[in-house]
Scaffold this active site. Structure first.
Site, PDB file in Angstrom:
ATOM      1  N   TYR A 122       0.828  -1.212   0.000  1.00 11.94           N
ATOM      2  CA  TYR A 122       0.000   0.000   0.000  1.00 11.94           C
ATOM      3  C   TYR A 122       0.863   1.264   0.000  1.00 11.94           C
ATOM      4  CZ  TYR A 122      -3.754  -3.258   1.465  1.00 11.94           C
ATOM      5  OH  TYR A 122      -4.647  -4.291   1.565  1.00 11.94           O
ATOM      6  N   ASP A 168      -0.782 -18.077   2.931  1.00 16.61           N
ATOM      7  CA  ASP A 168      -1.902 -18.958   2.554  1.00 16.61           C
ATOM      8  C   ASP A 168      -2.128 -20.025   3.627  1.00 16.61           C
ATOM      9  OD1 ASP A 168       0.602 -19.803   1.784  1.00 16.61           O
ATOM     10  OD2 ASP A 168       0.014 -20.579  -0.173  1.00 16.61           O
ATOM     11  N   LYS A 224       5.399 -14.346   2.366  1.00 14.67           N
ATOM     12  CA  LYS A 224       5.113 -15.222   1.222  1.00 14.67           C
ATOM     13  C   LYS A 224       6.412 -15.313   0.440  1.00 14.67           C
ATOM     14  CE  LYS A 224       2.525 -17.603  -1.572  1.00 14.67           C
ATOM     15  NZ  LYS A 224       2.072 -18.962  -1.248  1.00 14.67           N
ATOM     16  N   ASP A 269      -9.265  -9.076   8.951  1.00  4.95           N
ATOM     17  CA  ASP A 269     -10.709  -9.214   8.698  1.00  4.95           C
ATOM     18  C   ASP A 269     -11.145 -10.651   8.971  1.00  4.95           C
ATOM     19  OD1 ASP A 269     -10.834  -6.545   7.830  1.00  4.95           O
ATOM     20  OD2 ASP A 269     -12.207  -7.017   6.195  1.00  4.95           O
ATOM     21  N   ASP A 314      -3.936  -6.875   6.566  1.00  2.04           N
ATOM     22  CA  ASP A 314      -5.251  -6.288   6.300  1.00  2.04           C
ATOM     23  C   ASP A 314      -6.267  -7.415   6.101  1.00  2.04           C
ATOM     24  OD1 ASP A 314      -7.355  -4.670   5.582  1.00  2.04           O
ATOM     25  OD2 ASP A 314      -6.487  -3.972   3.691  1.00  2.04           O
TER      26      ASP A 314
HETATM   27 MG    MG Z   1      -9.416  -4.006   5.779  1.00  2.00          MG
END
Ligand code: MG
Ligand code: NAI
Length: 379
Positions: A162, A246, A213, A274, A270
């Site tokens: 980001y 993963d 990763k 969630d 992020d």
């Molecule tokens: Mg989020």
């Protein structure tokens, strides 16, 4: 109603020792109140009421909330989410209490960069997301009880996927190209790794799982692995293990007890946070702290959820994430007793079954807020 006990926080703090200590206790804190869009103002208003109630009950401090109208409405009227001097404006506050940003008629990348990222990057490099199953609420996982899932996710908050590097060319043509360049720096990785290790060290299990990763992404992610392994030598008392992202989704779902503190990149954390919020019962209960450990800028506290257009204005939004967020803000300011008081009242409210629809209850935002305030005053 029996008075609630103010018990010790069942967890170690979100904020490890070793960083800038809270400034001396104040009798009056100035907090920037940024409700933003959608249900943001609804839950932030509820949070403000609850903080005022705790301050009144304790009588040791008060909070002056400075309500700022930085939102998609402002953007639509003026072309900008924030005034030019917004950093200077924010610096006059001890903390920022933020709702959500995002409107159906503004592209999400405009709203997110216009407000939330404009504020958080680059000072607030630690995004700390606690997850646990609150009493009286249920995990969708079979046989997962409160206590079985107790995590603290540390998300790198200033770079990575980001970072905003990239571009588009040949617009509209068949061979149009878009790049999103992931930026990882040794400095950025080292500082977030130190934060995560110190946090893990301050929690009873002293267990840190870091996520990358580095099998498929052979440059930046390998740098992460290298820097984290260097930093690990500074913390011999912390047990560390490594997961590929993963496989991490599988471990979180099947073996939640095996995890405690979790460190991951901006994008990975992020997504994982969630998932974590959903596994703990609802996105409506999950808090976030965006921390500038140097305290150069006021830190920003927000519920994880977004502006939830589908329930905006209906009085249905779960304010619990915002109450928990308020506790983290008060902890950061050094007002630990107020944080404990609000958390205990919030947990008791859940335990008593006063819950919104997302938690299987039938109460609205106001009923939950009133119930928490009542329990604060009765404590
Ligand atoms: Mg989020
Ligand atoms: P969302 O979190 O707003 O909603 C997802 C689902 O969860 C919806 O069904 C919503 O009703 C429900 N929900 C969320 N918070 C709730 C609460 N407190 N109580 C009860 N139910 C709740 O995510 P979505 O729909 O992906 O995004 C909507 C907008 O919010 C978009 O514009 C997005 O960019 C923005 N957003 C902003 C964030 C921020 O400001 N930090 C974070 C996530 C999304």
């Amino acid at each position: 109603m029996a008075p609630i006990a103010i018990h010790a926080d069942p967890q170690a703090p979100v904020f490890p020792a070793g960083y800038a200590a809270p400034p001396e206790r104040k009798s009056l804190y100035k907090v920037a109140q940024l409700g933003g869009d959608g249900i943001g103002p609804e839950v932030i208003d509820a949070g403000v009421q609850v903080i005022h109630a705790a301050a009144k009950k304790l009588g040791t401090f008060s909070v002056d909330f400075n309500e700022l109208d930085w939102s998609s409405d402002r953007y639509k009227k003026t072309g900008s989410y924030v005034p030019d001097d917004y950093i200077e404006v924010l610096k006059k506050h001890d903390a920022i209490f933020f709702g959500a940003v995002g409107a159906p008629d503004v592209p999400d990348h405009i709203s997110l960069w216009g407000l939330r990222l404009a504020i958080c990057q680059p000072h607030m490099y630690a995004n700390v997301r606690r997850t646990r199953i609150l009493p009286g609420t249920e995990s969708p996982l079979r046989n997962c009880q409160p206590g079985d899932l107790d995590w603290c996710i540390v998300r790198e908050n200033s770079e990575g996927e980001y970072a905003g590097h990239g571009g588009r060319s040949h617009r509209g043509l068949e061979h149009e190209v878009g790049t999103e360049v992931t930026i990882f720096t040794r400095t950025g990785i080292r500082r977030i790794a130190r934060y995560a290790f110190q946090l893990a060290q301050s929690r009873p299990r002293k267990l840190l799982t870091y996520v990358t990763k580095s099998n498929a992404m052979r440059n930046g992610m390998v740098l992460w692995d290298e820097v984290i392994n260097e930093v690990a030598k500074e913390f011999p008392d912390v047990t560390m293990d490594h997961m590929l992202v993963d496989a991490m989704t599988v471990r979180m779902t099947l073996h939640p007890k095996s995890l405690d503190t979790i460190l991951a990149t901006n994008l990975h954390a992020d997504i994982l946070s969630d998932l974590a919020a959903a596994l703990a019962g609802s996105i409506g209960v999950a808090p976030t702290a965006n921390i500038d450990p140097s305290r150069t800028m006021p830190s920003m506290f927000e519920p994880i959820h977004g502006s939830a257009f589908d329930i905006t204005g209906m009085g249905l939004a779960n304010p619990v994430a915002t109450f928990w967020t308020a506790c983290e803000m008060l902890d950061w300011l050094g007002e630990h007793e107020a944080a404990k008081l609000i958390m205990a009242a919030t947990e008791q409210t859940c335990r008593d079954g006063v819950k919104t629809k997302d938690l299987g209850g039938s109460a609205g935002t106001k009923e939950v807020t009133d119930a928490v305030i009542q329990r604060i005053m009765a404590a």
